[in-house]
Design a protein around this motif. Sequence first.
Motif, PDB file in Angstrom:
ATOM      1  N   THR A  61     -14.238  21.677 -40.286  1.00  0.00           N
ATOM      2  CA  THR A  61     -14.417  20.568 -39.366  1.00  0.00           C
ATOM      3  C   THR A  61     -14.045  20.790 -37.902  1.00  0.00           C
ATOM      4  N   PHE A  62     -14.646  19.945 -37.151  1.00  0.00           N
ATOM      5  CA  PHE A  62     -14.517  20.049 -35.743  1.00  0.00           C
ATOM      6  C   PHE A  62     -13.040  19.975 -35.251  1.00  0.00           C
ATOM      7  N   GLU A  63     -12.140  19.108 -36.076  1.00  0.00           N
ATOM      8  CA  GLU A  63     -10.668  18.807 -35.937  1.00  0.00           C
ATOM      9  C   GLU A  63     -10.036  20.330 -36.169  1.00  0.00           C
ATOM     10  N   GLU A  64     -10.528  21.072 -36.849  1.00  0.00           N
ATOM     11  CA  GLU A  64      -9.785  22.273 -37.532  1.00  0.00           C
ATOM     12  C   GLU A  64     -10.282  23.245 -36.367  1.00  0.00           C
ATOM     13  N   VAL A  65     -11.248  23.152 -35.741  1.00  0.00           N
ATOM     14  CA  VAL A  65     -11.740  24.261 -34.615  1.00  0.00           C
ATOM     15  C   VAL A  65     -11.173  23.797 -33.309  1.00  0.00           C
ATOM     16  N   PHE A  66     -11.153  22.480 -33.203  1.00  0.00           N
ATOM     17  CA  PHE A  66     -10.334  21.772 -31.830  1.00  0.00           C
ATOM     18  C   PHE A  66      -9.000  22.594 -31.946  1.00  0.00           C
ATOM     19  N   ARG A  67      -8.037  22.760 -33.204  1.00  0.00           N
ATOM     20  CA  ARG A  67      -6.734  23.269 -33.204  1.00  0.00           C
ATOM     21  C   ARG A  67      -6.643  24.833 -32.945  1.00  0.00           C
ATOM     22  N   LEU A  68      -8.116  25.247 -33.507  1.00  0.00           N
ATOM     23  CA  LEU A  68      -7.907  26.757 -33.398  1.00  0.00           C
ATOM     24  C   LEU A  68      -8.031  27.155 -31.745  1.00  0.00           C
ATOM     25  N   ALA A  69      -8.688  26.246 -31.045  1.00  0.00           N
ATOM     26  CA  ALA A  69      -8.907  26.471 -29.487  1.00  0.00           C
ATOM     27  C   ALA A  69      -7.737  26.127 -28.906  1.00  0.00           C
ATOM     28  N   THR A  70      -6.724  25.217 -29.189  1.00  0.00           N
ATOM     29  CA  THR A  70      -5.592  25.013 -28.406  1.00  0.00           C
ATOM     30  C   THR A  70      -4.405  25.621 -29.304  1.00  0.00           C
ATOM     31  N   LEU A  71      -3.654  24.865 -30.059  1.00  0.00           N
ATOM     32  CA  LEU A  71      -2.541  25.433 -30.911  1.00  0.00           C
ATOM     33  C   LEU A  71      -2.608  26.748 -31.684  1.00  0.00           C
ATOM     34  N   GLY A  72      -3.921  26.876 -32.065  1.00  0.00           N
ATOM     35  CA  GLY A  72      -4.065  28.169 -33.101  1.00  0.00           C
ATOM     36  C   GLY A  72      -4.003  29.267 -32.064  1.00  0.00           C
ATOM     37  N   GLY A  73      -4.871  29.066 -30.893  1.00  0.00           N
ATOM     38  CA  GLY A  73      -4.789  30.349 -29.861  1.00  0.00           C
ATOM     39  C   GLY A  73      -3.214  30.566 -29.179  1.00  0.00           C
ATOM     40  N   SER A  74      -2.463  29.727 -29.281  1.00  0.00           N
ATOM     41  CA  SER A  74      -1.140  29.652 -28.708  1.00  0.00           C
ATOM     42  C   SER A  74      -0.392  30.587 -29.818  1.00  0.00           C
ATOM     43  N   GLN A  75      -0.496  30.095 -31.104  1.00  0.00           N
ATOM     44  CA  GLN A  75       0.101  30.800 -32.218  1.00  0.00           C
ATOM     45  C   GLN A  75      -0.354  32.250 -32.516  1.00  0.00           C
ATOM     46  N   ALA A  76      -1.673  32.435 -32.020  1.00  0.00           N
ATOM     47  CA  ALA A  76      -2.315  33.880 -32.114  1.00  0.00           C
ATOM     48  C   ALA A  76      -1.648  34.697 -30.996  1.00  0.00           C
ATOM     49  N   LEU A  77      -1.421  34.178 -29.980  1.00  0.00           N
ATOM     50  CA  LEU A  77      -0.843  35.056 -28.872  1.00  0.00           C
ATOM     51  C   LEU A  77       0.869  34.745 -28.799  1.00  0.00           C
ATOM     52  N   SER A  78       1.450  34.328 -30.046  1.00  0.00           N
ATOM     53  CA  SER A  78       2.874  34.143 -29.984  1.00  0.00           C
ATOM     54  C   SER A  78       3.442  33.307 -28.758  1.00  0.00           C
ATOM     55  N   MET A  79       2.862  32.409 -28.359  1.00  0.00           N
ATOM     56  CA  MET A  79       3.097  31.480 -27.271  1.00  0.00           C
ATOM     57  C   MET A  79       3.509  29.897 -27.636  1.00  0.00           C
ATOM     58  N   ASP A  80       3.427  29.842 -28.961  1.00  0.00           N
ATOM     59  CA  ASP A  80       3.492  28.396 -29.241  1.00  0.00           C
ATOM     60  C   ASP A  80       4.691  27.811 -29.212  1.00  0.00           C
ATOM     61  N   ASP A  81       5.878  28.500 -28.776  1.00  0.00           N
ATOM     62  CA  ASP A  81       6.932  27.849 -28.505  1.00  0.00           C
ATOM     63  C   ASP A  81       6.910  27.265 -27.250  1.00  0.00           C
ATOM     64  N   ARG A  82       5.924  27.731 -26.479  1.00  0.00           N
ATOM     65  CA  ARG A  82       6.023  27.087 -25.033  1.00  0.00           C
ATOM     66  C   ARG A  82       4.747  26.247 -24.728  1.00  0.00           C
ATOM     67  N   THR A  83       3.762  26.578 -25.526  1.00  0.00           N
ATOM     68  CA  THR A  83       2.529  25.764 -25.217  1.00  0.00           C
ATOM     69  C   THR A  83       1.506  25.707 -26.455  1.00  0.00           C
ATOM     70  N   GLY A  84       0.214  24.879 -26.166  1.00  0.00           N
ATOM     71  CA  GLY A  84      -0.471  24.780 -27.655  1.00  0.00           C
ATOM     72  C   GLY A  84      -0.525  23.427 -27.823  1.00  0.00           C
ATOM     73  N   ASN A  85       0.672  22.512 -27.673  1.00  0.00           N
ATOM     74  CA  ASN A  85       0.238  21.029 -28.036  1.00  0.00           C
ATOM     75  C   ASN A  85       1.399  20.166 -27.051  1.00  0.00           C
ATOM     76  N   PHE A  86       1.481  19.130 -27.346  1.00  0.00           N
ATOM     77  CA  PHE A  86       2.329  17.982 -26.559  1.00  0.00           C
ATOM     78  C   PHE A  86       3.604  17.751 -26.823  1.00  0.00           C
ATOM     79  N   GLU A  87       4.052  18.792 -27.909  1.00  0.00           N
ATOM     80  CA  GLU A  87       5.864  18.642 -28.406  1.00  0.00           C
ATOM     81  C   GLU A  87       6.752  18.683 -27.259  1.00  0.00           C
ATOM     82  N   VAL A  88       7.562  17.744 -27.277  1.00  0.00           N
ATOM     83  CA  VAL A  88       8.651  17.693 -26.212  1.00  0.00           C
ATOM     84  C   VAL A  88       9.404  18.958 -26.025  1.00  0.00           C
ATOM     85  N   GLY A  89       9.686  19.209 -25.044  1.00  0.00           N
ATOM     86  CA  GLY A  89      10.280  20.618 -24.485  1.00  0.00           C
ATOM     87  C   GLY A  89       9.401  21.920 -24.326  1.00  0.00           C
ATOM     88  N   LYS A  90       8.104  21.639 -24.535  1.00  0.00           N
ATOM     89  CA  LYS A  90       7.108  22.729 -24.238  1.00  0.00           C
ATOM     90  C   LYS A  90       6.448  22.458 -22.893  1.00  0.00           C
TER      91      LYS A  90
END
Length: 378
Positions: free
Chosen positions: A288-317
């Motif tokens: 779905t487009f929602e799944e691919v939107f996630r891959l382009a944002t948070l999914g990419g941050s997770q792939a680069l092991s940067m999701d503790d700092r970026t990828g979505n708008f969780e407080v603290g990132k």
Amino acid sequence: MPGMVDTHIHACQYSFAGTALDLPLFQWLNAYKFPAESRFEDLEFACSVYTQVVKRTLKNGTTSACYFATTHTDASLLLGQIANSFGQRALVGKVSVDNAAKDYTETYQESKEETCRFVEELLKKTYPLVRPVVTPGSAMSCSGALLEHLGEIARSKNLHIQSHISEVKEQVKIIKKLFPESESFTDVYHKHCLLTDKTVLAHGCYLSDEELALFRQTGASLSHCPNSNISLRSGMLDVRKVLNHKVKLGLGTDVAGGYSASMLDAVRRTLDTSKVLSIQNPDYHTLTFEEVFRLATLGGSQALSMDDRTGNFEVGKDFDALRVNVAVPGGPIDLFQSDGPKIRLEKFLNLGDDRNIVEVYVAGKKVVPFTEPTDITE
């Protein structure tokens, strides 16, 4: 919206992006890639290309990029400086090869020494958002000794690792001949300590279930590069299969095998590939487009092991973000009264371009519109 993450892009190849798409991979490498990359010994040329690719990707909403440079250490350091100057979050890799095409390779000793110099000098810069990434061209273009050395560098410095894997069927056959002691392409990287939770490998069109299980076990990631896979006639990655194996996956433009430096193009080609697979198999569960939107944002941050700092708008990132105006005057999108937020997002992903991206923020700093840096050539 969160900034987009390009998990695989050859910054040096931006010089011929949009051209040279008439050949399959191995012919393409010899006809276009190697000659183009040899020009990066010229730092003036390198500065021109690297400045343009950083600006172009930022304008198109790429807040984080995982860059391949070339074998040229000084030009690779320059790419890191330029990314830092424009405020992009970046992993920059000097390519290491000692078994590539004639005239476009290093000796083992040269590659070992220059990789160490690149890593040491880039770390010494202490750029806040730019880090080195250990970058074997591929297991095909490196000796076992060099792969082992690169694995040791990554381990000792706690660095990211990037390379290519199972892009075309012929590549998989060659790997079996080069490394007969390894069970698979993935196992080659694993045996040389290059498969870690900070590893991202591009393509993976022909990975077995056993190889995907090894990705899952080690925490390594895949970068899906659909434009390149189609443009160079390499193959089509089954993203659904990868996700079902719970393997981390992000999207990559793979310039210039992929002709566009825009992550919006990567989103569209990912959806197209999934739909082609569903044509071939009516029971296939299309993305779905929602799944691919996630891959382009948070999914990419997770792939680069940067999701503790970026990828979505969780407080603290860190605030890596795009301000998108889907109704920008003269833009590519027409809106109507009933178009709610979800429809606007879908329209932007399918129809939008850099005209809609009016501001880009990285780590809370506005980087687009540009304030031209003055220190690129220092």
